[in-house]
Motif scaffolding. Structure first.
Motif, PDB file in Angstrom:
ATOM      1  N   UNK A 138      40.587  41.244 127.230  1.00  0.00           N
ATOM      2  CA  UNK A 138      41.592  40.882 126.241  1.00  0.00           C
ATOM      3  C   UNK A 138      42.273  42.139 125.732  1.00  0.00           C
ATOM      4  N   UNK A 139      43.441  41.935 125.188  1.00  0.00           N
ATOM      5  CA  UNK A 139      44.223  43.049 124.671  1.00  0.00           C
ATOM      6  C   UNK A 139      44.954  42.594 123.419  1.00  0.00           C
ATOM      7  N   UNK A 140      45.013  43.478 122.438  1.00  0.00           N
ATOM      8  CA  UNK A 140      45.709  43.193 121.182  1.00  0.00           C
ATOM      9  C   UNK A 140      46.848  44.190 121.020  1.00  0.00           C
ATOM     10  N   UNK A 141      47.992  43.690 120.586  1.00  0.00           N
ATOM     11  CA  UNK A 141      49.155  44.537 120.323  1.00  0.00           C
ATOM     12  C   UNK A 141      49.827  44.082 119.032  1.00  0.00           C
ATOM     13  N   UNK A 142      50.342  45.048 118.288  1.00  0.00           N
ATOM     14  CA  UNK A 142      51.198  44.746 117.149  1.00  0.00           C
ATOM     15  C   UNK A 142      52.614  45.046 117.607  1.00  0.00           C
ATOM     16  N   UNK A 143      53.495  44.053 117.479  1.00  0.00           N
ATOM     17  CA  UNK A 143      54.845  44.197 118.007  1.00  0.00           C
ATOM     18  C   UNK A 143      55.873  44.005 116.896  1.00  0.00           C
ATOM     19  N   UNK A 144      57.007  44.668 117.060  1.00  0.00           N
ATOM     20  CA  UNK A 144      58.132  44.479 116.156  1.00  0.00           C
ATOM     21  C   UNK A 144      59.223  43.778 116.951  1.00  0.00           C
ATOM     22  N   UNK A 145      59.541  42.539 116.565  1.00  0.00           N
ATOM     23  CA  UNK A 145      60.555  41.758 117.264  1.00  0.00           C
ATOM     24  C   UNK A 145      61.663  41.439 116.261  1.00  0.00           C
ATOM     25  N   UNK A 146      62.769  42.121 116.402  1.00  0.00           N
ATOM     26  CA  UNK A 146      63.906  41.925 115.486  1.00  0.00           C
ATOM     27  C   UNK A 146      63.494  42.017 114.022  1.00  0.00           C
ATOM     28  N   UNK A 147      62.642  43.007 113.713  1.00  0.00           N
ATOM     29  CA  UNK A 147      62.203  43.211 112.336  1.00  0.00           C
ATOM     30  C   UNK A 147      61.030  42.348 111.915  1.00  0.00           C
ATOM     31  N   UNK A 148      60.588  41.456 112.781  1.00  0.00           N
ATOM     32  CA  UNK A 148      59.418  40.621 112.479  1.00  0.00           C
ATOM     33  C   UNK A 148      58.201  41.267 113.117  1.00  0.00           C
ATOM     34  N   UNK A 149      57.139  41.459 112.331  1.00  0.00           N
ATOM     35  CA  UNK A 149      55.899  42.020 112.876  1.00  0.00           C
ATOM     36  C   UNK A 149      55.046  40.868 113.408  1.00  0.00           C
ATOM     37  N   UNK A 150      54.686  40.967 114.684  1.00  0.00           N
ATOM     38  CA  UNK A 150      53.915  39.904 115.334  1.00  0.00           C
ATOM     39  C   UNK A 150      52.688  40.522 115.997  1.00  0.00           C
ATOM     40  N   UNK A 151      51.530  39.948 115.736  1.00  0.00           N
ATOM     41  CA  UNK A 151      50.276  40.367 116.375  1.00  0.00           C
ATOM     42  C   UNK A 151      50.060  39.456 117.569  1.00  0.00           C
ATOM     43  N   UNK A 152      49.808  40.072 118.724  1.00  0.00           N
ATOM     44  CA  UNK A 152      49.630  39.317 119.968  1.00  0.00           C
ATOM     45  C   UNK A 152      48.276  39.678 120.574  1.00  0.00           C
ATOM     46  N   UNK A 153      47.522  38.654 120.968  1.00  0.00           N
ATOM     47  CA  UNK A 153      46.261  38.859 121.668  1.00  0.00           C
ATOM     48  C   UNK A 153      46.328  38.047 122.965  1.00  0.00           C
ATOM     49  N   UNK A 154      46.076  38.722 124.085  1.00  0.00           N
ATOM     50  CA  UNK A 154      46.061  38.069 125.394  1.00  0.00           C
ATOM     51  C   UNK A 154      44.659  38.180 125.971  1.00  0.00           C
ATOM     52  N   UNK A 155      44.174  37.106 126.577  1.00  0.00           N
ATOM     53  CA  UNK A 155      42.842  37.117 127.192  1.00  0.00           C
ATOM     54  C   UNK A 155      42.903  36.351 128.508  1.00  0.00           C
ATOM     55  N   UNK A 156      42.108  36.819 129.483  1.00  0.00           N
ATOM     56  CA  UNK A 156      42.079  36.171 130.793  1.00  0.00           C
ATOM     57  C   UNK A 156      40.740  36.443 131.465  1.00  0.00           C
ATOM     58  N   UNK A 157      40.233  35.416 132.134  1.00  0.00           N
ATOM     59  CA  UNK A 157      38.963  35.577 132.834  1.00  0.00           C
ATOM     60  C   UNK A 157      39.102  36.587 133.966  1.00  0.00           C
ATOM     61  N   UNK A 158      37.991  37.287 134.220  1.00  0.00           N
ATOM     62  CA  UNK A 158      37.923  38.247 135.317  1.00  0.00           C
ATOM     63  C   UNK A 158      36.575  38.079 136.013  1.00  0.00           C
ATOM     64  N   UNK A 159      36.518  38.577 137.227  1.00  0.00           N
ATOM     65  CA  UNK A 159      35.256  38.583 137.958  1.00  0.00           C
ATOM     66  C   UNK A 159      34.733  40.018 137.955  1.00  0.00           C
ATOM     67  N   UNK A 160      33.518  40.195 137.460  1.00  0.00           N
ATOM     68  CA  UNK A 160      32.919  41.523 137.365  1.00  0.00           C
ATOM     69  C   UNK A 160      31.549  41.466 138.040  1.00  0.00           C
TER      70      UNK A 160
END
Length: 174
Positions: free
Chosen positions: A78-100
């Motif tokens: 998973x990964x977390x990012x804080x983004x600025x979109x046209x002056x709006x602060x948006x927190x985004x978290x993406x997660x995806x299964x993996x084979x390890x």
């Protein structure tokens, strides 16, 4: 890109829009990312930890399923990012299964091999947050798709209530 889930699975992909009153976006993102705290508020966590394999942080999560069903486990990044979109602060978290290879399947637990989640959180303009979540997993095993879909449909609102309570108690801890 590999196909994450076949169209013929009979399972739904979920898109959730909701609000969390009195929980700031940063607080929501912090609570969501805090694995140790999740063990305290999420009754379905059996085991949950993060390890680094070949320089990549990987999460292992075993979820308690009701009797007579077998527990499920997830291995994902998973990964977390804080983004600025046209002056709006948006927190985004993406997660995806993996084979390890270093995290093999365990006897008696069914590995969820198709899991993907996207989460976006922003201010509601007051003291709370607006939340958007996209979610899919295929729990595998011999569970009828109607039961999986029913569990997800009832589980999502319950999860939002649980995370809201967790946010309120988290802010008291810190």
């Amino acid at each position: 890109l590999p196909i994450l889930f076949p169209q013929q699975s009979g399972l739904y992909e979920y898109k959730i829009f909701g609000g969390l009153a009195d929980c700031s976006p940063k607080l929501c993102a912090d609570v969501y990312m805090d694995l140790d705290f999740r063990k305290q508020w999420d009754q379905y966590v059996k085991e949950l930890y993060e390890k680094t394999y070949d320089g990549e942080k990987v999460i292992y999560w075993e979820v308690k399923y009701p009797f007579p069903l077998s527990n499920r486990d997830y291995v994902y990044i998973r990964e977390r990012r804080e983004m600025d979109v046209d002056g709006r602060k948006i927190w985004v978290v993406l997660a995806q299964s993996v084979s390890v290879p270093q995290c093999p399947e365990k006897p008696g637990i069914i590995r969820v091999k198709s899991y993907k989640q996207s989460l976006a959180i922003e201010s509601d303009g007051k003291t709370g947050s607006k939340v958007y979540m996209y979610y899919f997993d295929n729990p595998g095993g011999m569970i009828p798709s109607w039961l999986v879909n029913w569990a997800a449909k009832s589980g999502v609102p319950a999860f939002l209530k649980d995370i809201q309570k967790a946010c309120l108690s988290y802010s008291k801890r810190t």
